[in-house]
Design a protein around this motif. Structure first.
Motif, PDB file in Angstrom:
ATOM      1  N   GLY A 293      -8.797  17.910   3.713  1.00 50.18           N
ATOM      2  CA  GLY A 293      -8.698  16.847   2.709  1.00 50.18           C
ATOM      3  C   GLY A 293      -7.915  15.657   3.232  1.00 50.18           C
ATOM      4  O   GLY A 293      -8.303  14.502   3.015  1.00 50.18           O
ATOM      5  N   ARG A 294      -6.819  15.932   3.943  1.00 48.45           N
ATOM      6  CA  ARG A 294      -6.017  14.830   4.483  1.00 48.45           C
ATOM      7  C   ARG A 294      -6.777  14.083   5.577  1.00 48.45           C
ATOM      8  O   ARG A 294      -6.735  12.852   5.647  1.00 48.45           O
TER       9      ARG A 294
ATOM     10  N   GLU B 132      -7.563   8.247  -6.724  1.00 49.60           N
ATOM     11  CA  GLU B 132      -8.436   7.417  -5.892  1.00 49.60           C
ATOM     12  C   GLU B 132      -7.652   6.715  -4.788  1.00 49.60           C
ATOM     13  O   GLU B 132      -8.205   6.430  -3.724  1.00 49.60           O
ATOM     14  N   LEU B 133      -6.386   6.444  -5.022  1.00 47.27           N
ATOM     15  CA  LEU B 133      -5.536   5.950  -3.937  1.00 47.27           C
ATOM     16  C   LEU B 133      -5.411   7.006  -2.847  1.00 47.27           C
ATOM     17  O   LEU B 133      -5.510   6.706  -1.655  1.00 47.27           O
ATOM     18  N   SER B 134      -5.171   8.236  -3.245  1.00 47.84           N
ATOM     19  CA  SER B 134      -4.971   9.324  -2.286  1.00 47.84           C
ATOM     20  C   SER B 134      -6.206   9.566  -1.435  1.00 47.84           C
ATOM     21  O   SER B 134      -6.092   9.855  -0.240  1.00 47.84           O
ATOM     22  N   ASP B 135      -7.391   9.459  -2.040  1.00 48.34           N
ATOM     23  CA  ASP B 135      -8.593   9.757  -1.262  1.00 48.34           C
ATOM     24  C   ASP B 135      -9.173   8.535  -0.559  1.00 48.34           C
ATOM     25  O   ASP B 135     -10.217   8.616   0.082  1.00 48.34           O
TER      26      ASP B 135
ATOM     27  N   ASP C 235      -7.497   0.580  -2.379  1.00 47.13           N
ATOM     28  CA  ASP C 235      -6.519   0.078  -1.412  1.00 47.13           C
ATOM     29  C   ASP C 235      -5.124  -0.004  -2.019  1.00 47.13           C
ATOM     30  O   ASP C 235      -4.128   0.171  -1.326  1.00 47.13           O
ATOM     31  N   ALA C 236      -5.036  -0.303  -3.302  1.00 50.12           N
ATOM     32  CA  ALA C 236      -3.751  -0.428  -3.994  1.00 50.12           C
ATOM     33  C   ALA C 236      -4.005  -0.300  -5.486  1.00 50.12           C
ATOM     34  O   ALA C 236      -5.152  -0.373  -5.943  1.00 50.12           O
TER      35      ALA C 236
ATOM     36  N   GLY D  29       4.120  10.451  -1.156  1.00 50.44           N
ATOM     37  CA  GLY D  29       2.991   9.937  -0.395  1.00 50.44           C
ATOM     38  C   GLY D  29       2.605   8.516  -0.725  1.00 50.44           C
ATOM     39  O   GLY D  29       1.605   8.007  -0.202  1.00 50.44           O
ATOM     40  N   MET D  30       3.365   7.854  -1.600  1.00 53.05           N
ATOM     41  CA  MET D  30       3.058   6.488  -2.003  1.00 53.05           C
ATOM     42  C   MET D  30       4.257   5.565  -1.758  1.00 53.05           C
ATOM     43  O   MET D  30       5.402   6.014  -1.784  1.00 53.05           O
ATOM     44  N   ILE D  31       3.959   4.308  -1.520  1.00 48.83           N
ATOM     45  CA  ILE D  31       4.985   3.271  -1.412  1.00 48.83           C
ATOM     46  C   ILE D  31       4.761   2.290  -2.555  1.00 48.83           C
ATOM     47  O   ILE D  31       3.616   1.888  -2.818  1.00 48.83           O
ATOM     48  N   GLU D  32       5.846   1.913  -3.232  1.00 51.24           N
ATOM     49  CA  GLU D  32       5.718   1.007  -4.367  1.00 51.24           C
ATOM     50  C   GLU D  32       6.497  -0.278  -4.137  1.00 51.24           C
ATOM     51  O   GLU D  32       7.548  -0.273  -3.497  1.00 51.24           O
TER      52      GLU D  32
END
Length: 319
Positions: A70-71, A135-138, A142-143, A153-156
Motif C-alpha cells: 500500500g505504501r 485520498e491524501l494518503s493514497d 495533492d493537499a 504522516g501529514m504536515i500542516e
C-alpha cells in the motif's frame, strides 16, 4: 523480481477475498492473477495467501506485505501525479471540507489568477475530512484544507482561526442575551441545537465545545427530538432552518457573511471569551518534499480566510 503489477494484484485479492472477483477488478483472467501471486510468493519465499474452498485469506506474512505494498503503490501514484503536474503546466488537486469550500474557494480562486508561484490549473474536490485524508494518503489529492488535526504522516500549515458564532432568530438570541451569565456553549439547551449529519467535522466540534454526546441527544419526546433528527447535510440548510425559527446552530466566521445574506431572518451573536473556534489548516503528505506552490497556496488561502473573518467581525463585532 517483485513488480508493481504483483503488488496491485495482491491488493485487489486482499480487498475482494476471491480470485475471480479480484481478476475481474484488475481486468485479467483468474489464472493470470493466480500465477502473478504465486510468482510474488516465490520471489519473497513466503506464503501470502491461504487458498480456501470459497475464497482466500491473507496469511500473517501476507498482511505485512500488503501494508508495504500500500505504501509503495501510494508513492507511485504520487510520483505519477507530480509528473502530470509538470507535464500539464502545474495541475494541483486540492480537497476542501464542505463547511469551508463554498466560502473560502471563490475568493481564493479570484486571487489565484496571475499569481506567479501558483499553478493556474487548480482542481477542487469537496468532501468530508475522513475522505480527504484517505485520498491524501493514497496520492489522489495533492493537499487538503481541513479543520481538525490530520494525524501521523501529514504536515500542516496553519491558515487561520475560525471562531464559532451562535445563530438563531433575533428573538431567540435576544432571550439568551438577557441571561444573567455570559453566553457559553455549555449553557445551551441541547434540544434547541441543530447539527449537521455525522461525518461533518463542524458537528463534532459543536458537540465538543458544548460538552455533549450525540448519542444522548434527541432522546426526549416532542419537538426537541424532531429538531435534532433533521440531520442536515449542509450548513446552508441549517441556516435556513434556524432562520425559520426551528432552533439554534453554530456558524463559523468564514461562513457568516454568505449565510446571513442567504438567510436574512437569521441573526448571529458571539459567545463570551474565550470564543470557541476551529483551526483551519492546509495539509499535505509528509513523505513528499515541499514544492514551491505549497507555501504560496497557504499564503493565498490564509489571505482569503482573513478577508472572510474581517467581514464577519464587521457583521458581528467582537467585544
Amino acid at each position: 523480481m517483485i513488480t508493481l503489477r504483483q503488488l496491485t494484484y495482491l491488493t485487489a485479492l486482499a480487498e475482494e477475498a476471491h480470485f475471480g472477483r479480484a481478476a475481474a477488478r484488475v481486468h485479467v483472467t483468474q489464472p493470470a492473477l493466480s500465477m502473478q501471486i504465486r510468482e510474488l510468493e516465490g520471489a519473497l519465499g513466503l506464503v501470502l495467501v491461504d487458498r480456501l474452498p470459497r475464497g482466500v485469506r491473507l496469511t500473517r506474512a501476507g498482511h505485512e506485505v500488503l501494508a508495504r505494498a500500500g505504501r509503495i503503490l501510494a508513492e507511485v501514484r504520487e510520483m505519477e501525479a507530480a509528473a502530470r503536474r509538470g507535464a500539464l503546466g502545474g495541475v494541483v488537486t486540492l480537497g476542501v471540507i464542505p463547511t469551508l469550500a463554498p466560502y473560502l474557494v471563490p475568493p481564493a480562486l479570484a486571487a489565484l489568477r496571475g499569481t506567479a508561484d501558483l499553478p493556474q490549473d487548480l482542481r477542487l474536490r469537496e468532501a468530508e475530512t475522513e475522505t480527504l485524508l484517505r485520498e491524501l494518503s493514497d496520492g489522489t489529492l495533492d493537499a487538503a484544507v481541513i479543520a481538525t488535526p490530520p494525524g501521523p504522516g501529514m504536515i500542516e500549515l496553519p491558515l487561520f482561526e475560525d471562531r464559532f458564532l451562535l445563530a438563531g432568530t433575533a428573538a431567540r438570541l435576544a432571550a439568551l442575551a438577557g441571561q444573567a451569565e455570559a453566553l457559553r456553549p455549555v449553557s445551551l439547551d441541547p434540544d434547541q441545537l441543530l447539527l449537521l449529519d455525522e461525518g461533518h467535522c463542524l458537528a463534532d466540534q459543536a458537540l465538543e465545545v458544548c460538552a455533549l454526546d450525540r448519542r444522548r441527544m434527541g432522546g426526549g419526546p416532542g419537538a426537541g427530538r424532531a429538531r435534532i433528527d433533521l440531520g442536515a447535510s449542509s450548513l446552508a440548510t441549517l441556516c435556513g432552518l434556524v432562520a425559520a425559527g426551528m432552533g439554534l446552530t453554530f456558524v463559523p466566521e468564514a461562513a457568516a457573511r454568505a449565510e446571513s445574506a442567504a438567510a436574512p431572518q437569521m441573526a448571529l451573536m458571539r459567545f463570551a471569551a474565550p470564543e470557541p473556534s476551529r483551526q483551519v489548516r492546509l495539509v499535505r503528505r509528509a513523505a513528499i518534499g515541499e514544492e514551491p506552490w505549497v507555501p504560496a497556496l497557504a499564503r493565498l488561502l490564509a489571505g482569503a480566510g482573513a478577508g472572510l473573518l474581517g467581514e464577519a467581525q464587521r457583521l458581528v463585532p467582537r467585544g
